[in-house]
Design a protein around this motif. Structure first.
Motif, mmCIF file in Angstrom:
data_model
loop_
_atom_site.group_PDB
_atom_site.id
_atom_site.type_symbol
_atom_site.label_atom_id
_atom_site.label_comp_id
_atom_site.label_asym_id
_atom_site.label_seq_id
_atom_site.Cartn_x
_atom_site.Cartn_y
_atom_site.Cartn_z
ATOM 1 N N ARG A 40 68.136 124.643 46.997
ATOM 2 C CA ARG A 40 67.648 123.521 47.798
ATOM 3 C C ARG A 40 66.523 123.902 48.755
ATOM 4 N NH1 ARG A 40 72.859 121.935 46.538
ATOM 5 N NH2 ARG A 40 72.941 119.752 45.920
ATOM 6 N N GLU A 93 69.290 107.432 49.822
ATOM 7 C CA GLU A 93 70.338 108.418 50.097
ATOM 8 C C GLU A 93 71.010 108.158 51.446
ATOM 9 O OE1 GLU A 93 71.232 111.521 47.918
ATOM 10 O OE2 GLU A 93 70.852 109.600 46.993
ATOM 11 N N PHE A 96 73.468 105.668 50.827
ATOM 12 C CA PHE A 96 74.583 106.284 50.102
ATOM 13 C C PHE A 96 75.506 107.021 51.065
ATOM 14 C CE2 PHE A 96 76.376 110.126 48.155
ATOM 15 C CZ PHE A 96 77.110 109.588 47.113
ATOM 16 N N TYR A 97 74.941 107.940 51.842
ATOM 17 C CA TYR A 97 75.794 108.771 52.712
ATOM 18 C C TYR A 97 76.418 107.964 53.847
ATOM 19 C CZ TYR A 97 74.605 113.173 50.434
ATOM 20 O OH TYR A 97 74.488 114.197 49.525
ATOM 21 N N TRP A 105 84.381 110.618 47.639
ATOM 22 C CA TRP A 105 83.145 111.234 47.155
ATOM 23 C C TRP A 105 82.531 112.113 48.253
ATOM 24 C CZ3 TRP A 105 79.136 108.125 43.700
ATOM 25 C CH2 TRP A 105 78.236 109.029 43.143
ATOM 26 N N LEU A 109 81.726 116.243 48.326
ATOM 27 C CA LEU A 109 80.399 116.819 48.607
ATOM 28 C C LEU A 109 80.387 117.699 49.854
ATOM 29 C CD1 LEU A 109 78.061 113.766 47.896
ATOM 30 C CD2 LEU A 109 78.334 115.841 46.531
ATOM 31 N N LEU A 112 79.505 121.410 49.996
ATOM 32 C CA LEU A 112 78.137 121.793 49.624
ATOM 33 C C LEU A 112 77.155 121.594 50.779
ATOM 34 C CD1 LEU A 112 77.999 120.223 46.048
ATOM 35 C CD2 LEU A 112 78.163 122.651 46.598
ATOM 36 N N THR A 114 75.489 118.908 51.661
ATOM 37 C CA THR A 114 74.319 118.046 51.418
ATOM 38 C C THR A 114 74.341 116.852 52.378
ATOM 39 O OG1 THR A 114 75.538 116.805 49.732
ATOM 40 C CG2 THR A 114 74.180 118.637 48.956
ATOM 41 N N ASP A 115 73.180 116.287 52.627
ATOM 42 C CA ASP A 115 73.115 115.036 53.386
ATOM 43 C C ASP A 115 71.932 114.217 52.877
ATOM 44 O OD1 ASP A 115 70.792 115.973 54.602
ATOM 45 O OD2 ASP A 115 71.867 116.737 56.344
ATOM 46 N N LYS A 118 66.023 115.056 52.203
ATOM 47 C CA LYS A 118 65.619 115.685 50.930
ATOM 48 C C LYS A 118 64.242 116.351 51.044
ATOM 49 C CE LYS A 118 69.417 114.057 49.300
ATOM 50 N NZ LYS A 118 70.553 114.995 49.236
ATOM 51 N N HIS A 170 68.705 116.585 41.071
ATOM 52 C CA HIS A 170 68.915 115.635 42.166
ATOM 53 C C HIS A 170 69.062 114.232 41.572
ATOM 54 C CE1 HIS A 170 68.478 113.416 45.790
ATOM 55 N NE2 HIS A 170 67.236 113.039 45.576
ATOM 56 N N THR A 171 70.052 113.508 42.067
ATOM 57 C CA THR A 171 70.362 112.188 41.506
ATOM 58 C C THR A 171 70.418 111.136 42.598
ATOM 59 O OG1 THR A 171 72.684 112.826 41.713
ATOM 60 C CG2 THR A 171 71.683 113.053 39.528
ATOM 61 N N PRO A 172 69.255 110.723 43.115
ATOM 62 C CA PRO A 172 69.308 109.639 44.098
ATOM 63 C C PRO A 172 69.919 108.409 43.429
ATOM 64 C CG PRO A 172 67.050 109.930 43.309
ATOM 65 C CD PRO A 172 67.873 111.046 42.726
HETATM 66 N N1 IYR Z 1 72.895 111.903 45.229
HETATM 67 C C1 IYR Z 1 73.335 112.526 46.459
HETATM 68 C C2 IYR Z 1 74.771 112.920 46.452
HETATM 69 C C3 IYR Z 1 75.188 114.043 45.599
HETATM 70 C C4 IYR Z 1 76.126 113.800 44.618
HETATM 71 C C5 IYR Z 1 76.639 114.825 43.863
HETATM 72 I I1 IYR Z 1 78.105 114.405 42.552
HETATM 73 C C6 IYR Z 1 76.207 116.157 44.084
HETATM 74 O O1 IYR Z 1 76.733 117.208 43.331
HETATM 75 C C7 IYR Z 1 75.284 116.417 45.087
HETATM 76 C C8 IYR Z 1 74.775 115.336 45.841
HETATM 77 C C9 IYR Z 1 72.411 113.695 46.820
HETATM 78 O O2 IYR Z 1 71.591 114.087 46.001
HETATM 79 O O3 IYR Z 1 72.524 114.221 47.933
#
Ligand code: IYR
Length: 220
Positions: A40, A93, A96-97, A105, A109, A112, A114-115, A118, A170-172
């Motif tokens: 990242r 995002e 989402f968060y 969910w 996460l 990891l 993440t927030d 990006k 990355h999956t927005p």
């Molecule tokens: N799309 C969000 C959340 C996300 C979802 C998963 I499942 C991951 O493994 C990591 C992140 C993002 O990219 O932060």
């Protein structure tokens, strides 16, 4: 009865490996792949265009439903377009968060770290947005799209890793905004966003392990 002509046939290309070399070769491949990590933190060092082109060439050899090759790879390198991409992705995002994601969910996460931020969408030298290509004015209805594009993305990640580059899948969510950012028609639907570059000198990754062989494989 169908009047469709069949493809002519040609001899299958040979890729013969001497039996005594095959274990060593696949071991070396697996050892190389074991060093791939989702990164990242990217350096801004540019990636040569040829490296990305060959990785896409490898991706585009993936098997696909009815050989319809339902993929498009959009390589974003222009800083202004990367900024638009980051801004739009962060808007989604944040939703989402802060609202859309279930507690379950978010808990999955949390380890990891993440927030919604990006920065990698601007820092990475290139961002490859992979699209599924559905039925449209010039494109037939494809089959097994997710499977086909998923395999192609696997080849792409493996190819970029072979070249010493770091990637992030990355999956927005949702991804519709990517059509506008990438100037793609409606029959194309974004599948994944892949920042590509050299890792930052101080890049860190979570200390996680892969499952053991007996957890992932069953011989019967
Ligand atoms: N799309 C969000 C959340 C996300 C979802 C998963 I499942 C991951 O493994 C990591 C992140 C993002 O990219 O932060």
């Amino acid at each position: 009865m169908s009047t469709q002509r069949q493809y002519p046939v040609v001899p299958a290309p040979r890729f013969d490996v001497p039996p005594e070399e095959s274990v060593e070769r696949v071991r070396a491949f697996a050892d190389t792949m074991a060093l791939r990590r989702t990164v990242r933190d990217f350096s801004e060092r540019p990636v040569p265009r040829g490296v990305i082109e060959h990785a896409i060439r490898a991706a585009a050899t993936a098997p696909s439903g009815a050989n319809l090759q339902p993929w498009r790879f959009v390589v974003v390198t222009d800083p202004e377009r990367k900024r638009l991409l980051r801004d739009a992705a962060e808007r989604e995002e944040r939703e989402f968060y802060e609202r859309r994601a279930s507690r379950e969910w978010l808990d999955a996460l949390a380890p990891l770290g993440t927030d919604w931020r990006k920065p990698f969408l601007e820092d990475a030298s290139a961002v490859i947005v992979v699209f599924e290509v559905h039925k449209g004015p010039e494109t037939p209805r494809p089959y097994y799209v997710k499977e086909s594009v998923g395999i192609a993305v696997g080849f792409l990640l493996a190819g970029l890793h072979q070249a010493g580059l770091a990637t992030l899948t990355h999956t927005p969510s949702p991804m519709r905004f990517l059509n506008e950012v990438c100037d793609r028609p409606q029959e194309e639907r974004a599948y994944v966003v892949i920042p590509v570059g050299y890792p930052a000198d101080d890049a860190m990754v979570p200390d996680i392990a892969r499952k053991q062989m007996d957890e992932v494989a069953v011989w019967t």
